[in-house]
Scaffold this active site. Structure first.
Site, PDB file in Angstrom:
ATOM      1  N   ASP A 289       2.445  -6.772   2.572  1.00 21.81           N
ATOM      2  CA  ASP A 289       1.299  -5.942   2.979  1.00 21.81           C
ATOM      3  C   ASP A 289       1.811  -4.627   3.586  1.00 21.81           C
ATOM      4  O   ASP A 289       1.207  -4.087   4.520  1.00 21.81           O
ATOM      5  CB  ASP A 289       0.396  -6.695   3.961  1.00 21.81           C
ATOM      6  CG  ASP A 289      -0.956  -6.015   4.162  1.00 21.81           C
ATOM      7  OD1 ASP A 289      -1.268  -5.081   3.410  1.00 21.81           O
ATOM      8  OD2 ASP A 289      -1.695  -6.423   5.080  1.00 21.81           O
TER       9      ASP A 289
ATOM     10  N   HIS B 291       1.756   4.012   8.126  1.00 20.92           N
ATOM     11  CA  HIS B 291       1.044   5.103   8.791  1.00 20.92           C
ATOM     12  C   HIS B 291       2.105   5.861   9.574  1.00 20.92           C
ATOM     13  O   HIS B 291       3.125   5.285   9.960  1.00 20.92           O
ATOM     14  CB  HIS B 291      -0.011   4.559   9.763  1.00 20.92           C
ATOM     15  CG  HIS B 291      -1.068   3.731   9.103  1.00 20.92           C
ATOM     16  ND1 HIS B 291      -2.102   4.262   8.372  1.00 20.92           N
ATOM     17  CD2 HIS B 291      -1.238   2.385   9.057  1.00 20.92           C
ATOM     18  CE1 HIS B 291      -2.884   3.291   7.910  1.00 20.92           C
ATOM     19  NE2 HIS B 291      -2.374   2.137   8.303  1.00 20.92           N
TER      20      HIS B 291
ATOM     21  N   HIS C  41      -2.485 -12.524   2.897  1.00 19.42           N
ATOM     22  CA  HIS C  41      -2.053 -12.536   4.300  1.00 19.42           C
ATOM     23  C   HIS C  41      -2.790 -13.545   5.217  1.00 19.42           C
ATOM     24  O   HIS C  41      -3.523 -13.154   6.126  1.00 19.42           O
ATOM     25  CB  HIS C  41      -2.086 -11.143   4.915  1.00 19.42           C
ATOM     26  CG  HIS C  41      -3.265 -10.267   4.561  1.00 19.42           C
ATOM     27  ND1 HIS C  41      -4.544 -10.715   4.493  1.00 19.42           N
ATOM     28  CD2 HIS C  41      -3.314  -8.941   4.283  1.00 19.42           C
ATOM     29  CE1 HIS C  41      -5.338  -9.705   4.178  1.00 19.42           C
ATOM     30  NE2 HIS C  41      -4.610  -8.631   4.044  1.00 19.42           N
TER      31      HIS C  41
ATOM     32  N   HIS D 298       0.886  -1.183   0.000  1.00 15.16           N
ATOM     33  CA  HIS D 298       0.000   0.000   0.000  1.00 15.16           C
ATOM     34  C   HIS D 298       0.911   1.216   0.000  1.00 15.16           C
ATOM     35  O   HIS D 298       1.587   1.473   0.993  1.00 15.16           O
ATOM     36  CB  HIS D 298      -0.864   0.032   1.260  1.00 15.16           C
ATOM     37  CG  HIS D 298      -1.713  -1.191   1.454  1.00 15.16           C
ATOM     38  ND1 HIS D 298      -3.022  -1.276   1.043  1.00 15.16           N
ATOM     39  CD2 HIS D 298      -1.437  -2.389   2.017  1.00 15.16           C
ATOM     40  CE1 HIS D 298      -3.528  -2.463   1.356  1.00 15.16           C
ATOM     41  NE2 HIS D 298      -2.573  -3.160   1.953  1.00 15.16           N
ATOM     42  N   PHE D 299       0.954   1.940  -1.122  1.00 13.59           N
ATOM     43  CA  PHE D 299       1.869   3.091  -1.219  1.00 13.59           C
ATOM     44  C   PHE D 299       1.154   4.445  -1.137  1.00 13.59           C
ATOM     45  O   PHE D 299       1.773   5.491  -1.334  1.00 13.59           O
ATOM     46  CB  PHE D 299       2.751   2.986  -2.472  1.00 13.59           C
ATOM     47  CG  PHE D 299       3.898   2.000  -2.333  1.00 13.59           C
ATOM     48  CD1 PHE D 299       4.250   1.473  -1.090  1.00 13.59           C
ATOM     49  CD2 PHE D 299       4.630   1.605  -3.426  1.00 13.59           C
ATOM     50  CE1 PHE D 299       5.308   0.575  -0.955  1.00 13.59           C
ATOM     51  CE2 PHE D 299       5.699   0.705  -3.309  1.00 13.59           C
ATOM     52  CZ  PHE D 299       6.031   0.189  -2.070  1.00 13.59           C
ATOM     53  N   ARG D 300      -0.155   4.432  -0.879  1.00 11.44           N
ATOM     54  CA  ARG D 300      -0.889   5.640  -0.450  1.00 11.44           C
ATOM     55  C   ARG D 300      -0.963   6.774  -1.457  1.00 11.44           C
ATOM     56  O   ARG D 300      -1.290   7.905  -1.067  1.00 11.44           O
ATOM     57  CB  ARG D 300      -0.243   6.212   0.840  1.00 11.44           C
ATOM     58  CG  ARG D 300       0.069   5.216   1.927  1.00 11.44           C
ATOM     59  CD  ARG D 300      -1.150   4.498   2.395  1.00 11.44           C
ATOM     60  NE  ARG D 300      -0.930   3.738   3.625  1.00 11.44           N
ATOM     61  CZ  ARG D 300      -1.725   2.768   4.012  1.00 11.44           C
ATOM     62  NH1 ARG D 300      -2.795   2.424   3.291  1.00 11.44           N
ATOM     63  NH2 ARG D 300      -1.500   2.131   5.126  1.00 11.44           N
TER      64      ARG D 300
ATOM     65  N   ASN E  74      -6.713   0.706  -2.140  1.00 12.17           N
ATOM     66  CA  ASN E  74      -7.339   1.558  -1.108  1.00 12.17           C
ATOM     67  C   ASN E  74      -6.606   2.883  -0.913  1.00 12.17           C
ATOM     68  O   ASN E  74      -6.225   3.260   0.193  1.00 12.17           O
ATOM     69  CB  ASN E  74      -7.476   0.808   0.227  1.00 12.17           C
ATOM     70  CG  ASN E  74      -6.153   0.300   0.756  1.00 12.17           C
ATOM     71  OD1 ASN E  74      -5.212   0.080  -0.002  1.00 12.17           O
ATOM     72  ND2 ASN E  74      -6.064   0.121   2.061  1.00 12.17           N
TER      73      ASN E  74
ATOM     74  N   HIS F  88      -8.865  -9.775   0.860  1.00 11.09           N
ATOM     75  CA  HIS F  88      -8.620  -9.602   2.291  1.00 11.09           C
ATOM     76  C   HIS F  88      -9.737 -10.365   2.990  1.00 11.09           C
ATOM     77  O   HIS F  88     -10.907  -9.986   2.883  1.00 11.09           O
ATOM     78  CB  HIS F  88      -8.675  -8.113   2.641  1.00 11.09           C
ATOM     79  CG  HIS F  88      -8.452  -7.844   4.091  1.00 11.09           C
ATOM     80  ND1 HIS F  88      -7.354  -7.156   4.555  1.00 11.09           N
ATOM     81  CD2 HIS F  88      -9.167  -8.179   5.189  1.00 11.09           C
ATOM     82  CE1 HIS F  88      -7.406  -7.081   5.875  1.00 11.09           C
ATOM     83  NE2 HIS F  88      -8.513  -7.689   6.284  1.00 11.09           N
TER      84      HIS F  88
HETATM   85  O1  DOR Z   1      -3.433  -3.611   8.477  1.00 12.10           O
HETATM   86  C1  DOR Z   1      -3.721  -3.367   7.313  1.00 12.10           C
HETATM   87  N1  DOR Z   1      -3.522  -2.149   6.801  1.00 12.10           N
HETATM   88  N2  DOR Z   1      -4.273  -4.314   6.562  1.00 12.10           N
HETATM   89  C2  DOR Z   1      -4.778  -4.050   5.342  1.00 12.10           C
HETATM   90  O2  DOR Z   1      -5.267  -4.942   4.707  1.00 12.10           O
HETATM   91  C3  DOR Z   1      -4.773  -2.672   4.824  1.00 12.10           C
HETATM   92  C4  DOR Z   1      -3.657  -1.935   5.410  1.00 12.10           C
HETATM   93  C5  DOR Z   1      -3.677  -0.455   5.104  1.00 12.10           C
HETATM   94  O3  DOR Z   1      -3.895  -0.100   3.943  1.00 12.10           O
HETATM   95  O4  DOR Z   1      -3.432   0.333   6.007  1.00 12.10           O
END
Ligand code: DOR
Length: 444
Positions: A307, A311, A229, A61-63, A93, A175
């Site tokens: 995964d 944050h 996962h 997840h590179f936001r 996401n 997921h």
């Molecule tokens: O802990 C998680 N964070 N699991 C996920 O599947 C999504 C990810 C996120 O995008 O922060």
């Protein structure tokens, strides 16, 4: 940059096993024919080192776009290069979420200008974007959040899931945590008072119910499906049962992935690390750790991916349940697994199968994942004896921390080539370089 590089004396992890042979990188490709080797512009003596195919991380997840204070496609890809990852497949996401072909193409354009390594992006499922899922082309496949996690993507109604599995052809990954079980557990624990409650709310049952449900959908609809996962021993049993039912590996449509944090952390780590190890699915018990290692060794699980879910520390510092789920891992995953090789937890051959070969096969990535004549020169040179300590201050992820801060590992990447170009030289990442969009062949 030299037009050709000869890597001499490395022990090469070839598809059939380890062999000491010379590898020539020329025009972005791997050449194993010794006759051409005399003409190399640059020669590297890699005696005592191992040469591996570049790692393909099929879940990050590179936001980018929208949440780039946590990470972006440039910082995430730099962390990949330092970690020996030459291709990443990124999740939908983001903000906006990648749930249309238009959003997918915009993300590909963003990555072309920012990513140091090769890239691909999943398209996310919603209860009503079937037409987009049917039209999408430049993607490894469809991601379904059967249980909700970071962001608001969720498809948990049976009718919508049946339609997606029945009426799309791209491979699907999911997921798997059961939304209803998670909601009921959250209510039972008053929403959760401390981070320890996270593993009680997102418990074993939630993971097992959803994985069972997804396997059932994939089997009935004869659909290529990848369980993301896996976190519990019971899911390993479900995967084992599936393999016993479909005894011919060539006929199997279901594959599965495990992440380093589910192999290496368990509920005992909350006391020390708090929300730094708060993940979805949650970390489980020491017995689950052991069964996951076993599943990896036996081939019930085929892929190791991170995964990577960054944050900021400020966000993580909020009291549970405001603290977000996710941890960064791309720059340490290969080293964590090389260290596991040194500890006898898995062989180097199996590591290469799980981190390079299997993700290429599962997602139809041609000419990558193996050290093979004519394949793309995505390569990582590793020193199995190098000891280094993971430190927050050295992390290239924009998040700037690692749950493994202070941990010393033996076995590290020392050089990474992407498309034949050196992107990491053991000290720094060459940040001006750009990777390429990965092509997927879903007919294989
Ligand atoms: O802990 C998680 N964070 N699991 C996920 O599947 C999504 C990810 C996120 O995008 O922060």
């Amino acid at each position: 940059m030299p037009a050709s590089t000869l890597i001499k004396n490395a022990i090469c992890q070839l598809p059939g096993g380890a062999e000491q042979i010379d590898v020539l990188i020329s025009q972005g490709k791997i050449l194993l024919d010794p006759a051409v080797h005399t003409s190399a512009e640059e020669t590297i003596d890699a005696a005592g080192l191992h040469l591996l195919p570049g790692v393909i991380d099929d879940q990050v997840h590179f936001r980018d776009p929208g949440l780039t204070h946590k990470e972006d496609l440039h910082t995430g890809s730099c962390a990949c290069a330092a970690g020996g990852i030459t291709t990443f497949l990124e999740m939908p996401n983001t903000k906006p979420a990648t749930i249309s072909c238009d959003a997918l193409h915009k993300k590909l354009d963003l990555a072309a200008g920012k990513s140091v390594v090769n890239y691909g992006f999943y398209i996310g499922a919603t209860p009503d974007n079937l037409a987009e899922l049917q039209q999408a082309k430049r993607t490894p496949g469809i991601k379904i959040f059967i249980g909700s996690s970071t962001g608001n993507l969720l498809v948990d109604q049976q009718e919508a899931l049946e339609r997606i599995f029945a009426e799309t052809t791209l491979p699907i990954c999911a997921h798997c945590e059961d939304e209803e079980t998670v909601r009921n557990n959250a209510a039972a624990y008053g929403g959760g008072k401390s981070v320890e409650d996270h593993s009680k709310i997102r418990n074993h049952e939630a993971a097992v119910i959803a994985t069972k449900r997804a396997i059932d959908l994939a089997v009935r609809h004869n659909h290529h499906f990848h369980v993301l996962h896996v976190s519990t021993a019971q899911e390993c049993e479900l995967l084992k049962e599936y393999q016993q039912r479909v005894s011919d590996p060539a006929k199997r449509l279901i594959s599965a992935e495990v992440c380093p944090h589910h192999l290496l952390f368990n509920v005992d780590d909350y006391q020390r690390l708090g929300s730094l190890v708060q993940m979805n699915p949650s970390i489980k018990t020491g017995e689950d750790n052991e069964r996951l290692w076993e599943a990896l060794r036996r081939g019930e699980i085929q892929v190791i991916a991170t995964d990577h879910a960054p944050h900021t520390l400020e966000e993580k510092d909020q009291p549970y349940p405001q603290s977000p789920s996710g941890l960064p891992a791309v720059e340490n995953s290969l080293a964590l697994m090389l260290d596991a090789v040194n500890r006898g937890r898995l062989t180097l051959d199996r590591l290469v199968e799980c981190m390079c070969e299997a993700p290429a096969e599962i997602w139809g990535i041609l000419n990558k994942g193996k050290i093979q004549h004519g394949y793309d020169a995505d390569l990582v040179l590793v020193d199995l004896n190098l000891k280094k300590t993971i430190l927050n201050e050295n992390q290239l992820t924009k998040a700037g921390w690692s749950p493994w801060h202070g941990v010393t590992l033996t076995g590290w990447p020392v050089k990474t080539w992407c498309n034949g170009v050196l992107v990491y030289d053991g000290k720094q990442v060459h940040r001006t370089l750009r990777g390429r969009e990965v092509e997927f062949d879903h007919s294989v």
